[in-house]
Design a protein around this motif. Sequence first.
Motif, short mmCIF file in Angstrom:
data_model
loop_
_atom_site.label_atom_id
_atom_site.label_comp_id
_atom_site.label_asym_id
_atom_site.label_seq_id
_atom_site.Cartn_x
_atom_site.Cartn_y
_atom_site.Cartn_z
N CYS A 6 0.86 -1.19 0.00
CA CYS A 6 0.00 0.00 0.00
C CYS A 6 0.89 1.24 0.00
O CYS A 6 1.87 1.29 0.73
CB CYS A 6 -0.90 -0.01 1.23
N ASN A 8 0.45 3.94 1.34
CA ASN A 8 0.42 4.58 2.65
C ASN A 8 0.97 3.69 3.76
O ASN A 8 1.61 4.19 4.69
CB ASN A 8 -1.01 4.98 3.03
N CYS A 9 0.69 2.40 3.70
CA CYS A 9 0.95 1.52 4.84
C CYS A 9 2.09 0.54 4.63
O CYS A 9 2.48 -0.14 5.57
CB CYS A 9 -0.31 0.74 5.19
N HIS A 59 -7.35 -0.28 0.15
CA HIS A 59 -6.82 -0.93 1.36
C HIS A 59 -7.91 -0.89 2.45
O HIS A 59 -7.85 -0.09 3.38
CB HIS A 59 -5.54 -0.22 1.82
N CYS A 63 -5.72 1.73 5.60
CA CYS A 63 -5.93 3.17 5.55
C CYS A 63 -7.20 3.56 4.79
O CYS A 63 -7.54 4.73 4.71
CB CYS A 63 -4.72 3.84 4.90
ZN LIG Z 1 -3.02 1.42 3.40
#
Ligand SMILES: [Zn+2]
Lengths: 110, 227
Positions: A6, A8-9, A59, A63
């Motif tokens: 991801c 972000n993650c 996701h 997130c």
């Molecule tokens: Zn994420």
Amino acid sequence: MLLFTCPNCGPRNETEFHYGGQAHVPYPEHPDQLTDREWAEYLFYRENTKGIFAERWVHSTGCRQWFNMLRDTVSYDVKAVYRMGEQPPALAEPVSNQPTSISAPEGAKS
Amino acid sequence: MSLLEKPYFLMPKGSAEMANSVNNTGVAALRRSPAEHLWTDFTVGSVAGERGVTLREVPFQTMVGIRVDPVSEAGVRLADVTGGLPVRCGEVTTGPAGVSVLWLGPDDFLAIAPGDAQDRLPGLLVAALGDGAGQVVDLSSNRTTFELSGPSARAVLEKSCAADLHPRSFAVGTAITTEVGKVPTPLWKTGEETFMLFPRASLADHLGRWLLDGLKEFASDRNPSWL
Ligand SMILES: [Zn+2]
């Protein structure tokens, strides 16, 4: 189990994600001027790619953000992930549904 | 004119809850936490010793959901109240009066504070958001808190959590959103051997029993006599 990264993650289990279909399908510029057939093509007609495919994922249990992915539909190799609104990164292999090569329905502008 | 004399719709958002709790101090004694019926099982099931692991519920924590662009003016005002907003996955900020903020997404945060903050914190955050774009919602009843601690706590979680919980990638003081026993939950590592889980109320019973089941092997003798 596939690991998806991801934006972000970082790397997470495939089960934390949900699929969102083909990426970079342009919304028709004048949807009111489309025939029923053109509208149906915009809504439902998608590439059926054997090879590298640009697609959307969310996701869900992380997130909760959407992002794009280049995935090989034969080997399930994830070639790249990139954020919504970004263009797919250049790859050695061709991507079947690059925004420039997609055949948009009549009346649609990408 | 006092708060209570104003028509409801003229009150600042959040103040209705404050007025409500002022009028209903007896309500607190009547509350039942989502896993209260399992407290005895948690006590009995917890394991002491070098393979020990303890499970308990921390009921009625204050939780406030915050949706805001952290670099907007409203985001900066909210960060003033909470003592900062985390900027990346895993990060947890800690602020005054025991307020911590977990990162759930780039514009999605969960503020967690002790139960006695529920009368003030949501109202303060609503006021800080003001007319800015975003959301502040009192989610205290949405989730409960489980604390899993002890030398075997990580081993219990690793049975049913796919995230990498090894200390090299999951350090003390970080929190991620993941699934434990297929229950979506933020997972916050508050100590070397201490983890906080925040299941939604309706899933607390399932996750409580699931974790209890995970504790069982650590209560048994490592070298049973029949071997
Ligand atoms: Zn994420």
